[in-house]
Design a protein around this motif. Structure first.
Motif, PDB file in Angstrom:
ATOM      1  N   PRO A  92       0.809  -1.225   0.000  1.00 52.58           N
ATOM      2  CA  PRO A  92       0.000   0.000   0.000  1.00 52.58           C
ATOM      3  C   PRO A  92       0.837   1.267   0.000  1.00 52.58           C
ATOM      4  N   LEU A  93       1.998   1.221   0.679  1.00 53.93           N
ATOM      5  CA  LEU A  93       2.894   2.382   0.740  1.00 53.93           C
ATOM      6  C   LEU A  93       4.327   1.880   0.694  1.00 53.93           C
ATOM      7  N   ILE A  94       5.112   2.411  -0.211  1.00 48.82           N
ATOM      8  CA  ILE A  94       6.537   2.064  -0.319  1.00 48.82           C
ATOM      9  C   ILE A  94       7.338   3.338  -0.088  1.00 48.82           C
ATOM     10  N   LEU A  95       8.087   3.370   0.995  1.00 49.72           N
ATOM     11  CA  LEU A  95       8.917   4.536   1.299  1.00 49.72           C
ATOM     12  C   LEU A  95      10.282   4.357   0.652  1.00 49.72           C
ATOM     13  N   GLY A  96      10.593   5.261  -0.286  1.00 47.06           N
ATOM     14  CA  GLY A  96      11.884   5.234  -0.939  1.00 47.06           C
ATOM     15  C   GLY A  96      12.911   6.068  -0.198  1.00 47.06           C
ATOM     16  N   MET A  97      14.064   6.254  -0.825  1.00 44.89           N
ATOM     17  CA  MET A  97      15.170   6.970  -0.177  1.00 44.89           C
ATOM     18  C   MET A  97      14.824   8.426   0.100  1.00 44.89           C
ATOM     19  N   ASP A  98      13.956   9.042  -0.707  1.00 45.85           N
ATOM     20  CA  ASP A  98      13.613  10.447  -0.462  1.00 45.85           C
ATOM     21  C   ASP A  98      12.934  10.622   0.896  1.00 45.85           C
ATOM     22  N   THR A  99      11.977   9.735   1.230  1.00 46.82           N
ATOM     23  CA  THR A  99      11.279   9.832   2.505  1.00 46.82           C
ATOM     24  C   THR A  99      12.121   9.289   3.651  1.00 46.82           C
ATOM     25  N   LEU A 100      12.872   8.216   3.411  1.00 43.84           N
ATOM     26  CA  LEU A 100      13.705   7.635   4.470  1.00 43.84           C
ATOM     27  C   LEU A 100      14.765   8.625   4.947  1.00 43.84           C
ATOM     28  N   LEU A 101      15.374   9.358   4.020  1.00 39.37           N
ATOM     29  CA  LEU A 101      16.361  10.369   4.418  1.00 39.37           C
ATOM     30  C   LEU A 101      15.692  11.530   5.143  1.00 39.37           C
ATOM     31  N   ALA A 102      14.473  11.882   4.731  1.00 40.43           N
ATOM     32  CA  ALA A 102      13.747  12.944   5.431  1.00 40.43           C
ATOM     33  C   ALA A 102      13.394  12.536   6.854  1.00 40.43           C
ATOM     34  N   LEU A 103      13.227  11.237   7.084  1.00 35.84           N
ATOM     35  CA  LEU A 103      12.969  10.729   8.432  1.00 35.84           C
ATOM     36  C   LEU A 103      14.240  10.650   9.277  1.00 35.84           C
ATOM     37  N   GLY A 104      15.370  11.005   8.708  1.00 35.88           N
ATOM     38  CA  GLY A 104      16.640  10.995   9.441  1.00 35.88           C
ATOM     39  C   GLY A 104      17.343   9.661   9.424  1.00 35.88           C
ATOM     40  N   MET A 105      17.061   8.804   8.435  1.00 34.74           N
ATOM     41  CA  MET A 105      17.675   7.486   8.384  1.00 34.74           C
ATOM     42  C   MET A 105      19.164   7.586   8.085  1.00 34.74           C
ATOM     43  N   ASN A 106      19.940   6.781   8.812  1.00 37.56           N
ATOM     44  CA  ASN A 106      21.371   6.640   8.571  1.00 37.56           C
ATOM     45  C   ASN A 106      21.630   5.181   8.238  1.00 37.56           C
ATOM     46  N   LEU A 107      22.047   4.923   7.004  1.00 37.36           N
ATOM     47  CA  LEU A 107      22.320   3.560   6.556  1.00 37.36           C
ATOM     48  C   LEU A 107      23.682   3.141   7.071  1.00 37.36           C
ATOM     49  N   PRO A 212      16.374   8.480  14.245  1.00 36.13           N
ATOM     50  CA  PRO A 212      16.590   9.164  15.536  1.00 36.13           C
ATOM     51  C   PRO A 212      15.966   8.449  16.729  1.00 36.13           C
ATOM     52  N   GLY A 213      14.806   7.802  16.541  1.00 33.27           N
ATOM     53  CA  GLY A 213      14.160   7.145  17.671  1.00 33.27           C
ATOM     54  C   GLY A 213      13.924   5.669  17.480  1.00 33.27           C
ATOM     55  N   ALA A 214      14.526   5.056  16.460  1.00 32.92           N
ATOM     56  CA  ALA A 214      14.311   3.626  16.199  1.00 32.92           C
ATOM     57  C   ALA A 214      15.437   3.106  15.321  1.00 32.92           C
ATOM     58  N   THR A 215      15.661   1.802  15.392  1.00 33.79           N
ATOM     59  CA  THR A 215      16.683   1.142  14.581  1.00 33.79           C
ATOM     60  C   THR A 215      16.115  -0.161  14.044  1.00 33.79           C
ATOM     61  N   ILE A 216      16.270  -0.370  12.747  1.00 35.44           N
ATOM     62  CA  ILE A 216      15.895  -1.638  12.118  1.00 35.44           C
ATOM     63  C   ILE A 216      17.185  -2.408  11.874  1.00 35.44           C
ATOM     64  N   SER A 217      17.300  -3.570  12.513  1.00 34.64           N
ATOM     65  CA  SER A 217      18.516  -4.370  12.392  1.00 34.64           C
ATOM     66  C   SER A 217      18.143  -5.837  12.298  1.00 34.64           C
ATOM     67  N   TRP A 218      19.134  -6.659  12.015  1.00 40.90           N
ATOM     68  CA  TRP A 218      18.949  -8.099  11.874  1.00 40.90           C
ATOM     69  C   TRP A 218      19.734  -8.807  12.960  1.00 40.90           C
ATOM     70  N   PRO A 219      19.249  -9.951  13.477  1.00 40.65           N
ATOM     71  CA  PRO A 219      19.943 -10.649  14.568  1.00 40.65           C
ATOM     72  C   PRO A 219      21.310 -11.142  14.136  1.00 40.65           C
ATOM     73  N   GLN A 220      22.279 -11.002  15.037  1.00 42.14           N
ATOM     74  CA  GLN A 220      23.630 -11.466  14.757  1.00 42.14           C
ATOM     75  C   GLN A 220      23.721 -12.968  14.994  1.00 42.14           C
ATOM     76  N   PRO A 221      24.529 -13.701  14.207  1.00 44.06           N
ATOM     77  CA  PRO A 221      24.660 -15.148  14.421  1.00 44.06           C
ATOM     78  C   PRO A 221      25.363 -15.447  15.730  1.00 44.06           C
ATOM     79  N   ALA A 222      24.958 -16.528  16.377  1.00 48.11           N
ATOM     80  CA  ALA A 222      25.569 -16.936  17.642  1.00 48.11           C
ATOM     81  C   ALA A 222      26.982 -17.446  17.401  1.00 48.11           C
ATOM     82  N   VAL A 223      27.872 -17.151  18.330  1.00 50.36           N
ATOM     83  CA  VAL A 223      29.260 -17.597  18.244  1.00 50.36           C
ATOM     84  C   VAL A 223      29.342 -19.016  18.783  1.00 50.36           C
TER      85      VAL A 223
END
Length: 284
Positions: A92-107, A212-223
């Motif tokens: 329904p909604l796809i946020l591209g780089m224009d909106t993600l950068l406006a939200l303050g996203m840091n890749l 700024p107030g959230a992070t999307i990340s993936w789980p790190q593999p167990a050692v």
């Protein structure tokens, strides 16, 4: 599609499922969503009537332009999004780089913030980091330019379908391209305008989308450690072998010890023989 970059946002008090795509230059919204949300639709003219994707090469017809209020990661913004027919967008909604950068996203990749140029830069050939593609792919020019790319046999389908942008991509071949964390990594050679696109198969789990107030990340593999104790089975623990799941009387190691060293029955007397051997005699 990757579930970690699918978030539910509120658009004019309407809950909308959004996909965060770092390989799309603009943001798209379905026609049904903006009509239900009663958004103000602005007409588009001339070259704005269509969008040519610089990554996958698909041309999307644009119906209108609108502005919506988005709040993600404690960052409220008014984003400009482009309205397409419902069958043109996979969400329904796809946020591209224009909106993600406006939200303050840091890749972030390996705690480094690389550039993510979706359009070609003269004199540079930087890879694109894509959360919209599961599989990495590259152009035929990249294959001829990079000496580390080695052609291998490809027995897959002639095309791959991207469900986010609903793009059908023609596959030319496959190349082995070792990465520091994955020496057996492979890339599909496709008919795309982008030079090199790293999908989630190459980016995770080191990729992070920091807001700024959230992070999307993936789980790190167990050692894995060699000295880690083996997990115990459920049930009683045998005092002989230390394993769980059986009694001492059911232990094979205990039975072997009993057969090799039989114990006396009852009270025994010890008598010393001339050769200093001790023999046990059970009492009667």
């Amino acid at each position: 599609m990757e579930k970690r970059v699918i978030r539910q946002l509120e658009v004019n008090k309407l809950a909308v499922e959004a996909y965060f795509s770092t390989s799309l230059a603009i943001s798209l919204v379905r026609e049904t969503v903006v009509k239900c949300a009663k958004c103000v639709l602005l007409p588009v003219q001339g070259p704005d009537c269509e969008f040519s994707d610089p990554v996958l090469g698909r041309v999307l017809p644009i119906l209108w332009e609108t502005r919506i209020f988005i709040n993600f990661g404690n960052t409220p913004i008014t984003a400009t999004v482009y309205v397409v027919a419902d069958h043109e967008a996979g969400f329904p909604l796809i946020l591209g780089m224009d909106t993600l950068l406006a939200l303050g996203m840091n890749l972030s990749m390996n705690d480094i913030s690389p550039m993510n140029p979706l359009y070609p830069i003269p004199g540079e050939c930087r890879p694109i980091l894509s959360t919209g593609l599961i599989t990495s792919m590259a152009s035929e020019k990249w294959f001829h330019d990079d000496p580390d790319a080695v052609a291998i046999n490809y027995n897959g389908p002639p095309t791959i379908y991207d469900p986010v942008t609903k793009t059908t991509i023609k596959i030319i071949g496959k190349a082995s391209y070792p990465l520091p964390r994955n020496p057996t990594f492979c890339i599909l050679i496709a008919e795309i305008p982008a030079y090199l696109v790293y999908g989630l198969d190459a980016l995770t789990p080191k990729l992070k989308l920091k807001f700024p107030g959230a992070t999307i990340s993936w789980p790190q593999p167990a050692v894995m450690r060699g000295d880690r104790p083996r997990p115990h089975k459920r049930g009683p623990t045998c005092p002989t072998c230390g394993e769980g799941g059986h009694l001492k009387s059911q232990c094979a190691e205990h039975a072997q010890n009993e057969a090799a060293n039989p114990k006396p029955i009852g009270i025994a007397h010890r008598i010393q023989h001339p050769n200093n051997d001790y023999t046990y005699f059970p009492s009667t």
